[in-house]
Motif scaffolding. Structure first.
Motif, PDB file in Angstrom:
ATOM      1  N   ARG B   8      28.463   6.005 -21.750  1.00  0.00           N
ATOM      2  CA  ARG B   8      27.631   4.811 -21.576  1.00  0.00           C
ATOM      3  C   ARG B   8      28.415   3.549 -21.891  1.00  0.00           C
ATOM      4  O   ARG B   8      28.331   2.549 -21.181  1.00  0.00           O
ATOM      5  CB  ARG B   8      26.411   4.944 -22.501  1.00  0.00           C
ATOM      6  CG  ARG B   8      25.424   3.805 -22.415  1.00  0.00           C
ATOM      7  CD  ARG B   8      24.564   3.925 -21.175  1.00  0.00           C
ATOM      8  NE  ARG B   8      23.555   2.876 -21.136  1.00  0.00           N
ATOM      9  CZ  ARG B   8      22.390   2.936 -21.772  1.00  0.00           C
ATOM     10  NH1 ARG B   8      22.090   3.996 -22.510  1.00  0.00           N
ATOM     11  NH2 ARG B   8      21.534   1.945 -21.679  1.00  0.00           N
ATOM     12  N   LEU B   9      29.150   3.628 -22.967  1.00  0.00           N
ATOM     13  CA  LEU B   9      29.965   2.465 -23.333  1.00  0.00           C
ATOM     14  C   LEU B   9      30.974   2.137 -22.242  1.00  0.00           C
ATOM     15  O   LEU B   9      31.190   0.973 -21.914  1.00  0.00           O
ATOM     16  CB  LEU B   9      30.690   2.741 -24.650  1.00  0.00           C
ATOM     17  CG  LEU B   9      29.934   2.436 -25.936  1.00  0.00           C
ATOM     18  CD1 LEU B   9      30.750   2.862 -27.143  1.00  0.00           C
ATOM     19  CD2 LEU B   9      29.586   0.962 -26.027  1.00  0.00           C
ATOM     20  N   ARG B  10      31.602   3.164 -21.716  1.00  0.00           N
ATOM     21  CA  ARG B  10      32.580   2.924 -20.654  1.00  0.00           C
ATOM     22  C   ARG B  10      31.921   2.217 -19.477  1.00  0.00           C
ATOM     23  O   ARG B  10      32.459   1.234 -18.941  1.00  0.00           O
ATOM     24  CB  ARG B  10      33.194   4.249 -20.191  1.00  0.00           C
ATOM     25  CG  ARG B  10      34.219   4.817 -21.140  1.00  0.00           C
ATOM     26  CD  ARG B  10      35.055   5.916 -20.464  1.00  0.00           C
ATOM     27  NE  ARG B  10      36.155   6.306 -21.326  1.00  0.00           N
ATOM     28  CZ  ARG B  10      36.058   7.229 -22.278  1.00  0.00           C
ATOM     29  NH1 ARG B  10      34.906   7.854 -22.491  1.00  0.00           N
ATOM     30  NH2 ARG B  10      37.112   7.537 -23.028  1.00  0.00           N
ATOM     31  N   ARG B  11      30.749   2.712 -19.070  1.00  0.00           N
ATOM     32  CA  ARG B  11      30.085   2.096 -17.918  1.00  0.00           C
ATOM     33  C   ARG B  11      29.674   0.663 -18.234  1.00  0.00           C
ATOM     34  O   ARG B  11      29.861  -0.250 -17.414  1.00  0.00           O
ATOM     35  CB  ARG B  11      28.857   2.914 -17.527  1.00  0.00           C
ATOM     36  CG  ARG B  11      29.157   4.198 -16.799  1.00  0.00           C
ATOM     37  CD  ARG B  11      27.915   4.712 -16.115  1.00  0.00           C
ATOM     38  NE  ARG B  11      26.817   4.908 -17.065  1.00  0.00           N
ATOM     39  CZ  ARG B  11      26.653   6.022 -17.779  1.00  0.00           C
ATOM     40  NH1 ARG B  11      27.493   7.025 -17.702  1.00  0.00           N
ATOM     41  NH2 ARG B  11      25.606   6.121 -18.605  1.00  0.00           N
ATOM     42  N   GLU B  12      29.117   0.460 -19.413  1.00  0.00           N
ATOM     43  CA  GLU B  12      28.636  -0.872 -19.754  1.00  0.00           C
ATOM     44  C   GLU B  12      29.781  -1.864 -19.868  1.00  0.00           C
ATOM     45  O   GLU B  12      29.684  -3.002 -19.404  1.00  0.00           O
ATOM     46  CB  GLU B  12      27.865  -0.840 -21.089  1.00  0.00           C
ATOM     47  CG  GLU B  12      26.483  -0.237 -20.990  1.00  0.00           C
ATOM     48  CD  GLU B  12      25.572  -1.017 -20.058  1.00  0.00           C
ATOM     49  OE1 GLU B  12      24.575  -0.451 -19.588  1.00  0.00           O
ATOM     50  OE2 GLU B  12      25.869  -2.196 -19.776  1.00  0.00           O
ATOM     51  N   LEU B  13      30.822  -1.440 -20.504  1.00  0.00           N
ATOM     52  CA  LEU B  13      31.958  -2.356 -20.651  1.00  0.00           C
ATOM     53  C   LEU B  13      32.571  -2.673 -19.295  1.00  0.00           C
ATOM     54  O   LEU B  13      32.941  -3.820 -19.022  1.00  0.00           O
ATOM     55  CB  LEU B  13      33.003  -1.742 -21.586  1.00  0.00           C
ATOM     56  CG  LEU B  13      32.595  -1.666 -23.072  1.00  0.00           C
ATOM     57  CD1 LEU B  13      33.627  -0.872 -23.873  1.00  0.00           C
ATOM     58  CD2 LEU B  13      32.435  -3.066 -23.656  1.00  0.00           C
ATOM     59  N   SER B  15      31.078  -2.645 -16.396  1.00  0.00           N
ATOM     60  CA  SER B  15      30.140  -3.506 -15.688  1.00  0.00           C
ATOM     61  C   SER B  15      30.170  -4.926 -16.259  1.00  0.00           C
ATOM     62  O   SER B  15      30.151  -5.919 -15.523  1.00  0.00           O
ATOM     63  CB  SER B  15      28.734  -2.908 -15.797  1.00  0.00           C
ATOM     64  OG  SER B  15      27.765  -3.821 -15.353  1.00  0.00           O
ATOM     65  N   TRP B  16      30.174  -4.996 -17.574  1.00  0.00           N
ATOM     66  CA  TRP B  16      30.166  -6.295 -18.238  1.00  0.00           C
ATOM     67  C   TRP B  16      31.435  -7.090 -17.902  1.00  0.00           C
ATOM     68  O   TRP B  16      31.375  -8.305 -17.704  1.00  0.00           O
ATOM     69  CB  TRP B  16      30.053  -6.071 -19.743  1.00  0.00           C
ATOM     70  CG  TRP B  16      29.615  -7.266 -20.534  1.00  0.00           C
ATOM     71  CD1 TRP B  16      29.172  -8.470 -20.057  1.00  0.00           C
ATOM     72  CD2 TRP B  16      29.568  -7.347 -21.947  1.00  0.00           C
ATOM     73  NE1 TRP B  16      28.858  -9.289 -21.090  1.00  0.00           N
ATOM     74  CE2 TRP B  16      29.086  -8.626 -22.270  1.00  0.00           C
ATOM     75  CE3 TRP B  16      29.880  -6.473 -22.993  1.00  0.00           C
ATOM     76  CZ2 TRP B  16      28.908  -9.053 -23.575  1.00  0.00           C
ATOM     77  CZ3 TRP B  16      29.701  -6.894 -24.297  1.00  0.00           C
ATOM     78  CH2 TRP B  16      29.236  -8.176 -24.589  1.00  0.00           C
ATOM     79  N   ALA B  17      32.552  -6.396 -17.853  1.00  0.00           N
ATOM     80  CA  ALA B  17      33.832  -7.049 -17.574  1.00  0.00           C
ATOM     81  C   ALA B  17      33.853  -7.723 -16.209  1.00  0.00           C
ATOM     82  O   ALA B  17      34.556  -8.705 -16.006  1.00  0.00           O
ATOM     83  CB  ALA B  17      34.975  -6.033 -17.671  1.00  0.00           C
TER      84      ALA B  17
END
Lengths: 186, 474
Positions: B8-13, B15-17
């Motif tokens: 989840r963190l990988r996806r969120e980061l 996406s956020w980037a």
């Protein structure tokens, strides 16, 4: 010993300081976007702060660019410098950052759809982490660095890097509900 | 659960980037900021062709010895005769004109000695660098701490200026020099300085044909000492100087001597004295040092005269206390006479000389790795006048005109092949270069100030492969 005469001094078309400047420009063109994305995450989504960190880092490195090029991994060298730049800036602006966090927190306290709310909550949690934990998570889960590489980038021991990552994960996990932890984005 | 969170963190980061600002604006600002100050963007035109006037050659590989071209001397001192037979008898013929040779670039050889000391911040007031400052000489005691002697437009002459850096030349501040003229700029019927040398962050010297100043507080204050100096170099915890004469000239040549003192000392002892008969029709001397080795080259008169114009190389292996005459160092490999015209030395104990055809315009460098006993010649280079700085036995730098532009060229094979590594402005075309600097305070860190652009200091930190520049504000 014979000394053969020649009419020309063999000279390449490009050399010297032009090489250094062109290399710097090539590096900026190739890697600044990625560095900017990393800086954006390091700063918890602060665009202007991310731009400042990247610009300051590269500007300060330019006079020593030849030395940067001699590093085994110039990009890693620059990234480490970027992290130092960001952490140093945080030390001098921590009071202002707390105010910004309060504002973001208030802004995220209203109604939210599940998906957007979860996304904002993750981001808010990451933003609220202590800087070094946030840096460690970004390097681990965005840059996909190993623990040893995270340690090298942050200038700490691998054990310290693992501890920062672990504590960061724990802080995020402690706030998210089990359902949120199991959710997927739409 | 942990794995889900990590994914989840990988996806969120990721996406956020994607919401990061676009890179274009910050790219432009970054390049502008990097090039604007203190390093200026340079787009030299890389043109290749024939050459002209000023060339400066620096050979690097280890630590660099110092060089200074000098005026004639007058006062003979207590003799400390060389152990070898004297140099050739003075030539007959018309009296050669005595003209001051320009100070050549010098690297301060005391980097290794002073770097081990703490670096106290020099006292005294500092100010901005004078607008329009141009560099005449440089000295560094480490990669970071250096001084530049020069001049800048001012309302009341003399306008001699001195600036200092503590970060390797990225930033400079002005410090107050003594009120004294600058050779090549001011009327030097009275005192003028031509060079600056610092031994430590606190102890330094300003000197010229009729002036000699000492500072022990990093340049905050200066004390004038007796006489003048044509050359001065510092290494291995002592100072060697070549005292200058009174500027009146001597026939058939001026005596040459070398004196020694402690760093910051004011008492000088003569360690080498060459009479006029020994020196002959000399046009100057050059002093170079590296560690415990010192080299003094006395140049013959190459512009005329019926006799040969060979130089004489004197070497010392004991910090300048005793000297040996090696005679003319240049191998006579070219048709016609070849004479040494420049000298450098390096921490690997190699010595490099520039050898110039007396008739014709070709030159080559010659390297010695046996204390000056024998020299191996490099490639003959037509139309390139080279002045040798300091040496490793393999890496050499020259300054000349290539494509009409003053160019810094580099050889890594003892002068056999050359490549341009930096270019400055249009070649000055002057036969007797004034100012300019090329020297290294370590095997990797060096500086170049071209004659065509004396407001700019070029710095290398990779042994001369690449250079970045800092230009003093107009």
């Amino acid at each position: 010993m014979q000394a053969a005469a020649d009419d020309t001094v063999p000279v390449p078309a490009d050399a010297g300081v032009v090489v250094a400047m062109e290399d710097f420009e090539d590096f900026v063109r190739a890697h600044l976007p990625a560095l900017l994305r990393t800086a954006f995450l390091l700063t918890g989504g602060d665009g202007p702060a991310a731009e400042d960190a990247v610009q300051e880092t590269l500007t300060r490195l330019y006079p020593r660019w030849a030395r940067v090029q001699q590093a085994d991994h110039p990009l890693a060298y620059v990234r480490r410098s970027l992290i130092n730049t960001y952490l140093n800036s945080v030390r001098s602006t921590s009071a202002r950052e707390l105010v910004a966090l309060d504002s973001a927190d208030r802004g995220a306290g209203g109604d939210m759809t599940q998906a957007v709310g979860d996304r904002d909550q993750i981001r808010r949690l990451i933003r609220q982490l202590p800087e070094r934990q946030r840096v460690a998570l970004v390097l681990r889960y965005f840059e996909d660095l190993t623990d040893r590489e995270v340690a090298r980038a942050m200038g700490c021991r691998p054990g310290t890097a693992r501890s920062l990552i672990s504590r960061g994960l724990s802080a995020v996990r402690a706030t998210l509900s089990p359902a949120q932890l199991g959710d997927r984005d739409d | 659960m942990t794995e889900d969170l990590e994914a989840r963190l990988r996806r969120e980061l990721s996406s956020w980037a994607e919401e990061a600002p676009p890179p274009t604006a910050v790219s432009v600002r970054t390049l502008d900021a990097a090039y604007a100050a203190p390093v200026e963007r340079s787009r030299p035109a890389w043109l290749l062709s024939a050459i002209a006037a000023c060339v400066l050659l620096v050979v690097i590989g280890g630590t660099v010895g110092g060089i200074a071209l000098v005026r004639h001397l007058t006062e003979p001192t207590r003799p400390a005769a060389p152990t070898q037979p004297a140099s050739p008898a003075p030539p007959t013929g018309s009296v050669p004109s005595v003209h001051p040779t320009s100070p050549s670039p010098t690297a301060n050889p005391t980097a290794s000695a002073s770097s081990a000391q703490p670096a106290p911040a020099p006292a005294g007031a500092t100010g901005p660098v004078p607008a329009g400052f141009t560099v005449h000489d440089l000295t560094f005691v480490s990669d970071d701490q250096g001084w530049a002697l020069g001049t800048a437009p001012c309302s009341s002459k003399p306008c001699t200026s001195l600036v200092r850096t503590s970060d390797g030349g990225r930033h400079w501040v002005g410090i107050r020099p003594p009120v004294v003229g600058l050779v090549g700029v001011d009327d030097c019927s009275t005192a003028c300085v031509s060079n600056v040398r610092f031994a430590t962050p606190l102890v330094g010297y300003l000197f010229g044909p009729q002036a000699f100043y000492l500072t022990t507080d990093g340049g905050a204050t200066w004390q004038r000492e007796a006489g003048g100096a044509a050359a001065l170099e510092i290494a291995d915890n002592n100072v060697l100087r070549v005292p200058s004469g009174d500027g009146q000239g001597c026939f058939p040549g001026c005596p040459v001597s070398v004196q020694v003192s402690t760093i910051g000392g004011t008492a000088w002892r003569t360690v080498l004295a060459l009479s006029s008969a020994q020196v002959g029709f000399d046009t100057g001397v050059q002093l170079s040092r590296t560690g415990g080795h010192a080299y003094l080259q006395v140049y013959g008169h190459v512009s005329g005269g019926a006799s040969q114009a060979h130089s004489a190389l004197y070497v010392s292996a004991d910090r300048g206390l005793t000297w040996t005459d090696r005679g003319e160092p240049c191998p006579q490999v070219s048709p016609g006479e070849v004479d040494a015209s420049a000298l450098s030395s390096a921490s690997d104990q190699s010595v490099t000389v520039l050898c110039t055809q007396r008739s014709g315009s070709a030159s080559f460098v010659a390297v010695s790795t046996d204390g000056g006993r024998t020299f191996r010649p490099g490639k003959l280079l037509p139309n390139l006048e080279i002045q040798v700085g300091s040496a490793s036995s393999s890496t050499v730098f020259a300054i000349g005109s290539v494509g009409g532009r003053e160019s810094l060229v580099r050889s890594v094979d003892r002068g056999l092949t050359w490549n341009v590594v930096a270019q400055s402005g249009p070649a000055t075309g002057t036969a007797a270069p004034r100012g300019g600097f090329l020297g290294f305070e370590s095997a990797t860190t060096g500086r170049w100030v071209s004659l065509s652009d004396p407001r700019t200091v070029w710095t290398t930190s990779d042994g001369g492969a690449t250079w970045v520049r800092y230009t003093f504000p107009a």
